[in-house]
Design a protein around this motif. Structure first.
Motif, PDB file in Angstrom:
ATOM      1  N   SER A 222       0.606  -1.316   0.011  1.00 44.53           N
ATOM      2  CA  SER A 222      -0.079  -0.292  -0.259  1.00 44.53           C
ATOM      3  C   SER A 222       1.275   1.886  -0.083  1.00 44.53           C
ATOM      4  N   SER A 223       0.653   2.422  -0.423  1.00 43.54           N
ATOM      5  CA  SER A 223       0.912   3.737  -0.358  1.00 43.54           C
ATOM      6  C   SER A 223       1.781   4.180   1.172  1.00 43.54           C
ATOM      7  N   GLN A 224       1.183   3.361   2.378  1.00 44.74           N
ATOM      8  CA  GLN A 224       0.974   3.512   3.762  1.00 44.74           C
ATOM      9  C   GLN A 224       3.071   2.841   3.488  1.00 44.74           C
ATOM     10  N   GLY A 225       2.353   1.784   3.244  1.00 43.73           N
ATOM     11  CA  GLY A 225       3.618   0.572   3.325  1.00 43.73           C
ATOM     12  C   GLY A 225       4.495   1.117   2.421  1.00 43.73           C
ATOM     13  N   GLN A 226       4.728   1.503   1.101  1.00 42.74           N
ATOM     14  CA  GLN A 226       6.274   1.798   0.613  1.00 42.74           C
ATOM     15  C   GLN A 226       6.283   3.125   1.739  1.00 42.74           C
ATOM     16  N   ALA A 227       5.763   4.207   1.982  1.00 39.79           N
ATOM     17  CA  ALA A 227       6.123   5.174   2.588  1.00 39.79           C
ATOM     18  C   ALA A 227       7.051   4.337   3.987  1.00 39.79           C
ATOM     19  N   PHE A 228       7.155   3.622   4.489  1.00 38.62           N
ATOM     20  CA  PHE A 228       7.673   3.105   5.471  1.00 38.62           C
ATOM     21  C   PHE A 228       8.893   2.736   4.937  1.00 38.62           C
ATOM     22  N   LEU A 229       8.349   1.851   3.743  1.00 41.70           N
ATOM     23  CA  LEU A 229       9.059   0.697   4.063  1.00 41.70           C
ATOM     24  C   LEU A 229      10.571   2.649   3.364  1.00 41.70           C
ATOM     25  N   GLN A 230       9.989   3.625   2.605  1.00 44.94           N
ATOM     26  CA  GLN A 230      11.036   4.838   2.247  1.00 44.94           C
ATOM     27  C   GLN A 230      12.290   4.954   3.676  1.00 44.94           C
ATOM     28  N   LEU A 231      11.322   5.467   4.933  1.00 44.42           N
ATOM     29  CA  LEU A 231      11.397   5.579   6.256  1.00 44.42           C
ATOM     30  C   LEU A 231      12.282   4.541   6.285  1.00 44.42           C
ATOM     31  N   LEU A 232      12.227   3.504   6.406  1.00 45.73           N
ATOM     32  CA  LEU A 232      13.153   2.013   6.900  1.00 45.73           C
ATOM     33  C   LEU A 232      14.527   2.565   6.195  1.00 45.73           C
ATOM     34  N   LYS A 233      14.298   2.643   4.697  1.00 50.99           N
ATOM     35  CA  LYS A 233      16.085   2.855   4.394  1.00 50.99           C
ATOM     36  C   LYS A 233      16.301   4.368   4.547  1.00 50.99           C
ATOM     37  N   GLU A 234      16.206   5.420   4.975  1.00 50.74           N
ATOM     38  CA  GLU A 234      16.344   6.711   5.048  1.00 50.74           C
ATOM     39  C   GLU A 234      16.786   6.428   6.736  1.00 50.74           C
ATOM     40  N   ALA A 235      16.290   5.990   7.475  1.00 51.73           N
ATOM     41  CA  ALA A 235      16.718   5.468   8.884  1.00 51.73           C
ATOM     42  C   ALA A 235      17.781   4.608   9.104  1.00 51.73           C
ATOM     43  N   ASN A 236      18.350   3.428   7.935  1.00 53.12           N
ATOM     44  CA  ASN A 236      19.394   3.451   7.644  1.00 53.12           C
ATOM     45  C   ASN A 236      20.650   3.878   7.194  1.00 53.12           C
ATOM     46  N   VAL A 237      20.572   4.573   6.634  1.00 55.25           N
ATOM     47  CA  VAL A 237      21.791   5.993   5.582  1.00 55.25           C
ATOM     48  C   VAL A 237      21.746   6.815   6.929  1.00 55.25           C
ATOM     49  N   GLU A 238      20.954   7.133   7.864  1.00 53.76           N
ATOM     50  CA  GLU A 238      20.912   7.910   8.658  1.00 53.76           C
ATOM     51  C   GLU A 238      21.497   6.595   9.623  1.00 53.76           C
ATOM     52  N   ARG A 239      21.748   5.469  10.344  1.00 51.45           N
ATOM     53  CA  ARG A 239      22.373   5.112  11.005  1.00 51.45           C
ATOM     54  C   ARG A 239      23.705   4.960  10.745  1.00 51.45           C
ATOM     55  N   ARG A 240      24.342   4.646   9.717  1.00 53.00           N
ATOM     56  CA  ARG A 240      25.431   4.453   8.686  1.00 53.00           C
ATOM     57  C   ARG A 240      26.457   5.861   9.140  1.00 53.00           C
ATOM     58  N   LYS A 241      25.454   6.737   9.211  1.00 50.43           N
ATOM     59  CA  LYS A 241      26.411   8.509   9.206  1.00 50.43           C
ATOM     60  C   LYS A 241      26.584   8.611  11.602  1.00 50.43           C
ATOM     61  N   VAL A 242      25.882   7.433  11.755  1.00 51.20           N
ATOM     62  CA  VAL A 242      26.706   7.670  12.968  1.00 51.20           C
ATOM     63  C   VAL A 242      28.554   6.909  13.516  1.00 51.20           C
ATOM     64  N   VAL A 243      28.908   8.022  14.379  1.00 51.53           N
ATOM     65  CA  VAL A 243      29.916   7.879  14.907  1.00 51.53           C
ATOM     66  C   VAL A 243      30.194   6.773  15.882  1.00 51.53           C
ATOM     67  N   TRP A 244      30.016   6.013  16.288  1.00 50.68           N
ATOM     68  CA  TRP A 244      30.106   4.980  17.584  1.00 50.68           C
ATOM     69  C   TRP A 244      31.440   5.553  18.256  1.00 50.68           C
ATOM     70  N   PRO A 245      30.996   5.424  20.122  1.00 51.34           N
ATOM     71  CA  PRO A 245      32.697   5.645  20.383  1.00 51.34           C
ATOM     72  C   PRO A 245      33.408   4.199  20.748  1.00 51.34           C
ATOM     73  N   THR A 246      34.797   4.735  20.637  1.00 51.11           N
ATOM     74  CA  THR A 246      35.561   3.520  20.832  1.00 51.11           C
ATOM     75  C   THR A 246      35.400   2.635  22.630  1.00 51.11           C
ATOM     76  N   ARG A 247      35.429   1.883  22.296  1.00 49.64           N
ATOM     77  CA  ARG A 247      36.241   1.321  23.937  1.00 49.64           C
ATOM     78  C   ARG A 247      36.281   1.338  24.591  1.00 49.64           C
ATOM     79  N   GLN A 248      38.229   2.377  24.475  1.00 57.05           N
ATOM     80  CA  GLN A 248      37.982   3.057  25.990  1.00 57.05           C
ATOM     81  C   GLN A 248      37.257   4.539  26.111  1.00 57.05           C
ATOM     82  N   GLU A 249      36.500   4.582  25.403  1.00 54.47           N
ATOM     83  CA  GLU A 249      35.829   5.984  25.460  1.00 54.47           C
ATOM     84  C   GLU A 249      34.649   5.820  26.277  1.00 54.47           C
TER      85      GLU A 249
END
Length: 131
Positions: free
Chosen positions: A69-96
């Motif tokens: 459905s159109s809402q389902g397609q919008a949800f899938l697009q949201l998941l794709k955009e969230a995955n792109v943003e997740r990749r941009k996160v700089v995770w702290p090192t073990r020491q930090e």
């Protein structure tokens, strides 16, 4: 929800959602009723594997229909955009992470000592006043 997604709704989406809800309801009701119906018909217990496969199949079918459905397609697009943003996160090192955790533990310990001291002091003062 933006006006674009509201404008792209079609009558077919309503049918898709009704089908998705019907398959979901069939999974829930079937999971509840199938063992009894199977036992009445075949005088044997329904294998758990068949019951689980039936529920999983109906749930996947329901989700698949909903995602078309159109809402389902919008949800899938949201998941794709969230995955792109997740990749941009700089995770702290073990020491930090270790250093930050130790700072939090020390601050909690110091605050516990301060609160314990204040509680003891106030308790002592109240006992002096009350007698």
């Amino acid at each position: 929800m933006s006006t674009e997604s509201k404008a792209s709704k079609s009558p077919l989406d309503i049918v898709k959602w009704l089908l998705a809800i019907a398959f979901f309801a069939a999974a829930v009701v079937g999971n509840y009723m199938a063992p009894g119906l199977y036992q009445e018909a075949y005088e044997a217990e329904l294998p758990l594997l068949y019951q689980v496969l039936g529920v999983v199949l109906l749930m996947l079918l329901s989700a698949g229909i909903a995602l078309t459905s159109s809402q389902g397609q919008a949800f899938l697009q949201l998941l794709k955009e969230a995955n792109v943003e997740r990749r941009k996160v700089v995770w702290p090192t073990r020491q930090e992470t270790t250093q930050t955790t130790m700072i939090v533990v020390v601050v909690v310990f110091v605050m516990a000592l301060i609160l314990w001291g204040m509680d003891s002091l106030l308790g002592w003062l109240v006992s002096l006043i009350v007698g």
